[in-house]
Write a protein that holds these residues in place. Structure first.
Motif, PDB file in Angstrom:
ATOM      1  N   TYR A  75       0.822  -1.218   0.000  1.00 46.39           N
ATOM      2  CA  TYR A  75       0.000   0.000   0.000  1.00 46.39           C
ATOM      3  C   TYR A  75       0.852   1.263   0.000  1.00 46.39           C
ATOM      4  CZ  TYR A  75      -3.836   3.117   1.497  1.00 46.39           C
ATOM      5  OH  TYR A  75      -4.775   4.109   1.580  1.00 46.39           O
ATOM      6  N   PHE A  76       2.074   1.179   0.524  1.00 47.27           N
ATOM      7  CA  PHE A  76       2.912   2.365   0.685  1.00 47.27           C
ATOM      8  C   PHE A  76       3.727   2.686  -0.569  1.00 47.27           C
ATOM      9  CE2 PHE A  76       2.010   0.767   4.906  1.00 47.27           C
ATOM     10  CZ  PHE A  76       1.625   1.917   5.567  1.00 47.27           C
ATOM     11  N   ARG A  77       3.618   1.881  -1.619  1.00 46.53           N
ATOM     12  CA  ARG A  77       4.259   2.229  -2.879  1.00 46.53           C
ATOM     13  C   ARG A  77       3.546   3.432  -3.503  1.00 46.53           C
ATOM     14  NH1 ARG A  77       3.194  -0.716  -6.583  1.00 46.53           N
ATOM     15  NH2 ARG A  77       1.994  -2.435  -5.754  1.00 46.53           N
ATOM     16  N   PRO A  78       4.284   4.422  -4.009  1.00 43.03           N
ATOM     17  CA  PRO A  78       3.619   5.590  -4.603  1.00 43.03           C
ATOM     18  C   PRO A  78       2.647   5.228  -5.723  1.00 43.03           C
ATOM     19  CG  PRO A  78       5.926   6.068  -4.223  1.00 43.03           C
ATOM     20  CD  PRO A  78       5.739   4.603  -3.921  1.00 43.03           C
ATOM     21  N   GLY A  79       2.956   4.224  -6.518  1.00 46.70           N
ATOM     22  CA  GLY A  79       2.093   3.852  -7.631  1.00 46.70           C
ATOM     23  C   GLY A  79       1.100   2.758  -7.315  1.00 46.70           C
ATOM     24  N   PHE A  80       0.881   2.479  -6.056  1.00 42.77           N
ATOM     25  CA  PHE A  80      -0.012   1.380  -5.658  1.00 42.77           C
ATOM     26  C   PHE A  80      -1.430   1.579  -6.191  1.00 42.77           C
ATOM     27  CE2 PHE A  80      -3.436   0.222  -2.743  1.00 42.77           C
ATOM     28  CZ  PHE A  80      -3.292  -1.156  -2.701  1.00 42.77           C
ATOM     29  N   HIS A  81      -2.059   0.468  -6.557  1.00 45.82           N
ATOM     30  CA  HIS A  81      -3.488   0.440  -6.863  1.00 45.82           C
ATOM     31  C   HIS A  81      -4.028  -0.893  -6.357  1.00 45.82           C
ATOM     32  CE1 HIS A  81      -7.284   0.180  -9.032  1.00 45.82           C
ATOM     33  NE2 HIS A  81      -7.210   1.494  -9.162  1.00 45.82           N
ATOM     34  N   PRO A  82      -5.239  -0.914  -5.785  1.00 47.09           N
ATOM     35  CA  PRO A  82      -5.778  -2.176  -5.243  1.00 47.09           C
ATOM     36  C   PRO A  82      -5.831  -3.318  -6.243  1.00 47.09           C
ATOM     37  CG  PRO A  82      -7.059  -0.324  -4.440  1.00 47.09           C
ATOM     38  CD  PRO A  82      -6.104   0.239  -5.451  1.00 47.09           C
ATOM     39  N   TRP A  83      -6.042  -3.020  -7.529  1.00 48.74           N
ATOM     40  CA  TRP A  83      -6.108  -4.100  -8.519  1.00 48.74           C
ATOM     41  C   TRP A  83      -4.743  -4.550  -9.013  1.00 48.74           C
ATOM     42  CZ3 TRP A  83      -9.688  -7.414  -8.714  1.00 48.74           C
ATOM     43  CH2 TRP A  83     -11.006  -7.062  -8.381  1.00 48.74           C
ATOM     44  N   ASP A  84      -3.657  -4.056  -8.367  1.00 49.61           N
ATOM     45  CA  ASP A  84      -2.353  -4.692  -8.596  1.00 49.61           C
ATOM     46  C   ASP A  84      -2.431  -6.166  -8.192  1.00 49.61           C
ATOM     47  OD1 ASP A  84      -1.338  -2.253  -9.404  1.00 49.61           O
ATOM     48  OD2 ASP A  84      -0.435  -1.781  -7.459  1.00 49.61           O
ATOM     49  N   ASP A  85      -3.257  -6.437  -7.207  1.00 50.49           N
ATOM     50  CA  ASP A  85      -3.551  -7.826  -6.804  1.00 50.49           C
ATOM     51  C   ASP A  85      -4.802  -8.248  -7.574  1.00 50.49           C
ATOM     52  OD1 ASP A  85      -3.883 -10.267  -5.599  1.00 50.49           O
ATOM     53  OD2 ASP A  85      -4.782  -9.442  -3.782  1.00 50.49           O
ATOM     54  N   ASP A  86      -4.596  -8.933  -8.676  1.00 46.51           N
ATOM     55  CA  ASP A  86      -5.703  -9.291  -9.557  1.00 46.51           C
ATOM     56  C   ASP A  86      -6.322 -10.609  -9.099  1.00 46.51           C
ATOM     57  OD1 ASP A  86      -7.478  -9.844 -11.548  1.00 46.51           O
ATOM     58  OD2 ASP A  86      -6.012  -9.875 -13.186  1.00 46.51           O
ATOM     59  N   ASN A  87      -7.382 -10.512  -8.315  1.00 49.89           N
ATOM     60  CA  ASN A  87      -8.071 -11.727  -7.850  1.00 49.89           C
ATOM     61  C   ASN A  87      -9.505 -11.787  -8.377  1.00 49.89           C
ATOM     62  OD1 ASN A  87      -8.856  -9.593  -6.257  1.00 49.89           O
ATOM     63  ND2 ASN A  87      -8.485 -10.599  -4.306  1.00 49.89           N
ATOM     64  N   ARG A  88      -9.668 -11.324  -9.618  1.00 48.30           N
ATOM     65  CA  ARG A  88     -10.978 -11.414 -10.251  1.00 48.30           C
ATOM     66  C   ARG A  88     -11.440 -12.862 -10.397  1.00 48.30           C
ATOM     67  NH1 ARG A  88      -9.670  -8.529 -15.638  1.00 48.30           N
ATOM     68  NH2 ARG A  88      -7.630  -9.380 -15.082  1.00 48.30           N
ATOM     69  N   ALA A  89     -10.496 -13.781 -10.527  1.00 46.70           N
ATOM     70  CA  ALA A  89     -10.864 -15.189 -10.715  1.00 46.70           C
ATOM     71  C   ALA A  89     -11.651 -15.717  -9.523  1.00 46.70           C
ATOM     72  CB  ALA A  89      -9.611 -16.034 -10.938  1.00 46.70           C
ATOM     73  N   GLU A  90     -11.309 -15.243  -8.311  1.00 51.07           N
ATOM     74  CA  GLU A  90     -12.033 -15.696  -7.127  1.00 51.07           C
ATOM     75  C   GLU A  90     -13.478 -15.227  -7.162  1.00 51.07           C
ATOM     76  OE1 GLU A  90      -8.761 -14.825  -6.937  1.00 51.07           O
ATOM     77  OE2 GLU A  90      -8.293 -16.933  -6.579  1.00 51.07           O
ATOM     78  N   ILE A  91     -13.708 -14.018  -7.673  1.00 52.09           N
ATOM     79  CA  ILE A  91     -15.073 -13.504  -7.790  1.00 52.09           C
ATOM     80  C   ILE A  91     -15.875 -14.375  -8.761  1.00 52.09           C
ATOM     81  CG2 ILE A  91     -16.487 -11.547  -8.535  1.00 52.09           C
ATOM     82  CD1 ILE A  91     -14.167  -9.719  -7.712  1.00 52.09           C
ATOM     83  N   GLU A  92     -15.298 -14.669  -9.913  1.00 52.33           N
ATOM     84  CA  GLU A  92     -16.007 -15.480 -10.901  1.00 52.33           C
ATOM     85  C   GLU A  92     -16.255 -16.887 -10.390  1.00 52.33           C
ATOM     86  OE1 GLU A  92     -17.407 -14.241 -13.576  1.00 52.33           O
ATOM     87  OE2 GLU A  92     -16.631 -12.322 -12.834  1.00 52.33           O
ATOM     88  N   ARG A  93     -15.312 -17.428  -9.637  1.00 51.84           N
ATOM     89  CA  ARG A  93     -15.501 -18.773  -9.072  1.00 51.84           C
ATOM     90  C   ARG A  93     -16.675 -18.785  -8.099  1.00 51.84           C
ATOM     91  NH1 ARG A  93     -10.729 -19.272  -7.104  1.00 51.84           N
ATOM     92  NH2 ARG A  93      -9.865 -19.977  -9.091  1.00 51.84           N
ATOM     93  N   TRP A  94     -16.769 -17.750  -7.265  1.00 55.10           N
ATOM     94  CA  TRP A  94     -17.882 -17.660  -6.314  1.00 55.10           C
ATOM     95  C   TRP A  94     -19.207 -17.514  -7.050  1.00 55.10           C
ATOM     96  CZ3 TRP A  94     -21.456 -13.782  -5.148  1.00 55.10           C
ATOM     97  CH2 TRP A  94     -22.175 -13.957  -3.948  1.00 55.10           C
TER      98      TRP A  94
END
Length: 278
Positions: A249-268
């Motif tokens: 989170y403390f990286r200047p260029g951080f964005h929450p979707w740097d962690d791409d866990n869309r697959a978990e949403i589709e699985r659910w």
């Protein structure tokens, strides 16, 4: 993150969880200390979600981007449902002799003080910090099947649903914040609020966890605490696995979707209904 990134649409769902006779003090196979670890977060959600909604609404009218405006509406709807279902969860804890409502009253006083003493931008920065904390906890629950395996499915469904929706909307308040607090001053504020909120949130939930275990009669159960420690820091290591994404989170260029866990949403989505859950 550019807007052409295929982030999931923040869906509005009206799902009810009938916990029935579920034992909210001992629904997890690792025992009551782990069950009450989850319970310790629940009293913070009803009023906390209202705080998030207020923080976002203060700036929502300034948003011109249609996808973000749509997702803000979805964010508000999801947070309202989280508050409703966790208030019912807290009522169940009260019936079991666990003082969830008393903790809720403390949260109300705490947030009222925050509303009076922090600026609108600072409160939005607190919101995105807490949204990140809940998102990384959600990511662990969704990616690590052992976190909820062999639990009472009535309770596990609620936590999975909450984790999915925290994941779906994890970037909404953040992208709003980028618009209203750009540049290095905005970066400095979001980092400062993450440090502040992390200390208070984890300290307060730790104290509540201890209180709940005391009231449940398992405070002196050494074996239970050993299982809880292993759950949090060993395998599946729920707390341990939060450290790296927290630092990200403390990286200047951080964005929450740097962690791409869309697959978990589709699985659910492929395995769950948006109808009433019993």
């Amino acid at each position: 993150m550019p807007r052409n990134f295929a982030a999931p649409v923040v869906e509005q769902r009206d799902i009810h969880f009938d916990l029935g006779t579920a034992d909210l003090c001992d629904w997890h196979p690792a025992g009551p200390q782990v069950s009450l670890y989850f319970a310790a977060f629940s009293p913070f959600f009803p009023e906390g979600e209202k705080f998030f909604i207020r923080s976002v609404r203060r700036f929502a009218e300034k948003v011109e981007d249609p996808p973000l405006r749509r997702d803000i509406s979805g964010f508000i709807a999801q947070e309202a449902m989280h508050g409703r279902e966790h208030r019912l969860y807290n009522t169940g804890l009260d019936r079991a002799g666990i003082p969830a409502s008393a903790v809720e009253n403390f949260v109300i006083r705490d947030l009222n003080w925050t509303e009076r003493h922090f600026s609108a931008k600072a409160k939005l920065a607190m919101t995105i910090a807490l949204e990140h904390l809940t998102a990384i906890m959600a990511s662990v629950l969704l990616r690590e099947p052992r976190a909820l395996a062999h639990s009472d499915e009535r309770v596990a469904r609620l936590w999975r649903w909450h984790a999915i929706e925290e994941t779906e909307h994890k970037a909404v308040a953040f992208e709003l914040y980028q618009q209203v607090a750009p540049g290095w001053s905005g970066y400095a504020l979001r980092c400062a609020m993450m440090l502040l909120t992390s200390v208070f949130f984890f300290l307060e939930t730790f104290v509540v966890h201890l209180l709940f275990c005391w009231r449940a009669g398992c405070f002196w159960n050494l074996g239970g605490w050993m299982r809880a420690w292993w759950f949090l820091w060993g395998v599946p290591g729920v707390q341990r696995r939060m450290l790296r994404p927290w630092l990200a989170y403390f990286r200047p260029g951080f964005h929450p979707w740097d962690d791409d866990n869309r697959a978990e949403i589709e699985r659910w989505k492929s395995t769950q209904s948006t109808a009433t859950v019993n």
